[in-house]
Write a protein that holds these residues in place. Structure first.
Motif, PDB file in Angstrom:
ATOM      1  N   PHE A   1      59.291 -21.228  -8.414  1.00 12.09           N
ATOM      2  CA  PHE A   1      58.630 -20.509  -8.001  1.00 12.09           C
ATOM      3  C   PHE A   1      56.812 -19.740  -8.529  1.00 12.09           C
ATOM      4  N   PHE A   2      57.348 -20.413  -9.398  1.00  9.71           N
ATOM      5  CA  PHE A   2      55.688 -20.009 -10.684  1.00  9.71           C
ATOM      6  C   PHE A   2      54.844 -21.030 -10.339  1.00  9.71           C
ATOM      7  N   THR A   3      55.000 -22.348  -9.748  1.00  7.05           N
ATOM      8  CA  THR A   3      54.099 -23.355  -9.114  1.00  7.05           C
ATOM      9  C   THR A   3      53.337 -22.233  -8.075  1.00  7.05           C
ATOM     10  N   MET A   4      54.367 -21.645  -7.289  1.00  4.34           N
ATOM     11  CA  MET A   4      53.559 -20.839  -5.692  1.00  4.34           C
ATOM     12  C   MET A   4      52.636 -19.414  -6.774  1.00  4.34           C
ATOM     13  N   LEU A   5      52.752 -19.031  -7.623  1.00  3.83           N
ATOM     14  CA  LEU A   5      52.012 -17.478  -8.595  1.00  3.83           C
ATOM     15  C   LEU A   5      50.918 -18.252  -8.335  1.00  3.83           C
ATOM     16  N   ASP A   6      51.151 -19.634  -9.204  1.00  2.00           N
ATOM     17  CA  ASP A   6      49.890 -20.329  -9.343  1.00  2.00           C
ATOM     18  C   ASP A   6      48.509 -20.736  -8.400  1.00  2.00           C
ATOM     19  N   ARG A   7      49.188 -20.681  -7.021  1.00  4.22           N
ATOM     20  CA  ARG A   7      48.840 -21.253  -5.611  1.00  4.22           C
ATOM     21  C   ARG A   7      47.940 -19.530  -5.529  1.00  4.22           C
ATOM     22  N   ILE A   8      48.668 -18.763  -5.428  1.00  2.00           N
ATOM     23  CA  ILE A   8      47.788 -17.082  -5.379  1.00  2.00           C
ATOM     24  C   ILE A   8      46.648 -17.352  -5.658  1.00  2.00           C
ATOM     25  N   ALA A   9      46.901 -17.547  -6.700  1.00  4.59           N
ATOM     26  CA  ALA A   9      45.544 -17.465  -7.935  1.00  4.59           C
ATOM     27  C   ALA A   9      44.411 -17.998  -7.489  1.00  4.59           C
ATOM     28  N   GLU A  10      44.887 -19.851  -7.246  1.00  2.28           N
ATOM     29  CA  GLU A  10      43.934 -20.623  -6.062  1.00  2.28           C
ATOM     30  C   GLU A  10      43.510 -20.234  -5.315  1.00  2.28           C
TER      31      GLU A  10
ATOM     32  N   GLU B   1      55.585 -20.710   2.608  1.00  2.26           N
ATOM     33  CA  GLU B   1      55.753 -21.862   1.394  1.00  2.26           C
ATOM     34  C   GLU B   1      57.030 -21.002   1.115  1.00  2.26           C
ATOM     35  N   LEU B   2      56.394 -19.453   0.761  1.00  4.35           N
ATOM     36  CA  LEU B   2      57.558 -18.902  -0.248  1.00  4.35           C
ATOM     37  C   LEU B   2      58.944 -19.039   0.533  1.00  4.35           C
ATOM     38  N   ARG B   3      58.443 -17.826   1.729  1.00  8.87           N
ATOM     39  CA  ARG B   3      59.619 -18.074   2.898  1.00  8.87           C
ATOM     40  C   ARG B   3      60.514 -18.929   2.326  1.00  8.87           C
ATOM     41  N   GLU B   4      59.850 -20.881   2.843  1.00  6.86           N
ATOM     42  CA  GLU B   4      60.821 -21.578   2.726  1.00  6.86           C
ATOM     43  C   GLU B   4      61.310 -21.546   1.399  1.00  6.86           C
TER      44      GLU B   4
ATOM     45  N   LYS C   1      72.645  -9.504  -1.432  1.00  8.61           N
ATOM     46  CA  LYS C   1      71.810  -7.892  -0.844  1.00  8.61           C
ATOM     47  C   LYS C   1      70.230  -8.557  -1.186  1.00  8.61           C
ATOM     48  N   ALA C   2      70.313  -8.456  -2.554  1.00 11.99           N
ATOM     49  CA  ALA C   2      68.318  -9.047  -3.407  1.00 11.99           C
ATOM     50  C   ALA C   2      68.370  -9.614  -2.716  1.00 11.99           C
ATOM     51  N   HIS C   3      68.778 -10.597  -2.133  1.00 10.95           N
ATOM     52  CA  HIS C   3      68.189 -12.213  -1.247  1.00 10.95           C
ATOM     53  C   HIS C   3      67.470 -11.461  -0.170  1.00 10.95           C
ATOM     54  N   ASN C   4      67.902 -11.200   0.092  1.00  9.99           N
ATOM     55  CA  ASN C   4      68.353 -11.174   1.302  1.00  9.99           C
ATOM     56  C   ASN C   4      67.163  -9.353   1.759  1.00  9.99           C
TER      57      ASN C   4
ATOM     58  N   VAL D   1      59.284 -11.138   2.478  1.00  4.26           N
ATOM     59  CA  VAL D   1      58.505 -11.622   2.840  1.00  4.26           C
ATOM     60  C   VAL D   1      58.051 -11.797   3.896  1.00  4.26           C
ATOM     61  N   ILE D   2      59.183 -11.842   5.066  1.00  2.00           N
ATOM     62  CA  ILE D   2      59.014 -11.723   6.575  1.00  2.00           C
ATOM     63  C   ILE D   2      58.116 -10.777   6.913  1.00  2.00           C
ATOM     64  N   ARG D   3      58.070 -10.018   6.503  1.00  3.34           N
ATOM     65  CA  ARG D   3      57.756  -8.837   6.751  1.00  3.34           C
ATOM     66  C   ARG D   3      55.607  -8.683   6.627  1.00  3.34           C
TER      67      ARG D   3
END
Ligand SMILES: [Fe+2]
Ligand SMILES: [Fe+2]
Length: 144
Positions: A28-37, A60-63, A89-92, A98-100
């Motif tokens: 999950f944190f790797t994806m945070l880094d990707r946003i910064a990239e 990718e976050l959705r997957e 509930k929180a996951h859904n 994310v989908i929105r």
């Protein structure tokens, strides 16, 4: 000069003690880094050609979320964890958001990248560090 606001990295405090889940949380944190990239200046809406890259990260976050939540809920079910309903509930809600976001981006809505990043920050603070950690504690108690 773009501010480097990507202060969060995976660290020991995020470990919940279940290796498969810890590894997924680290991703999950790797994806945070990707946003910064993708968006070195988080407050500036992206140029059209860079939006695709942000859409890729959100997809990718959705997957990631679909796989991770399935895995995590599996552990919880197996353990007879009483907090499973709250987690589901929180996951859904996360997946729906994310989908929105993905839909908005694909429909040409300009979303400043900081919004995506804040959304992810809120998630690890309010979910991984609290609810998921509680499950880790529960599992430790079970093993003791
Ligand atoms: Fe999790
Ligand atoms: Fe969770």
């Amino acid at each position: 000069m773009a501010l480097n606001l990507n202060l969060a990295g995976f660290s020991r405090e995020y470990l919940i003690g279940i290796p498969e889940l810890d590894e997924q949380h680290e991703n999950f944190f790797t994806m945070l880094d990707r946003i910064a990239e993708v968006a070195p200046d988080l407050y500036r809406p992206l140029a059209e050609e860079d939006v695709d890259a942000l859409v890729d990260v959100v997809a990718e976050l959705r997957e990631y979320a679909l796989l991770h939540f399935r895995t995590e809920e599996g552990y919880m079910k197996e353990a007879g964890y009483p907090g499973l309903g709250e987690q589901k509930k929180a996951h859904n809600r996360f997946i729906t958001d994310v989908i929105r976001m993905e839909g908005d981006l694909l429909n040409g809505l300009t979303i400043p990248p900081i919004k995506v990043r804040n959304f992810m920050h809120d998630w690890y603070r309010e979910h991984i560090l609290t609810l998921d950690r509680q499950f880790g504690e529960f599992q430790k108690g079970n093993k003791a």
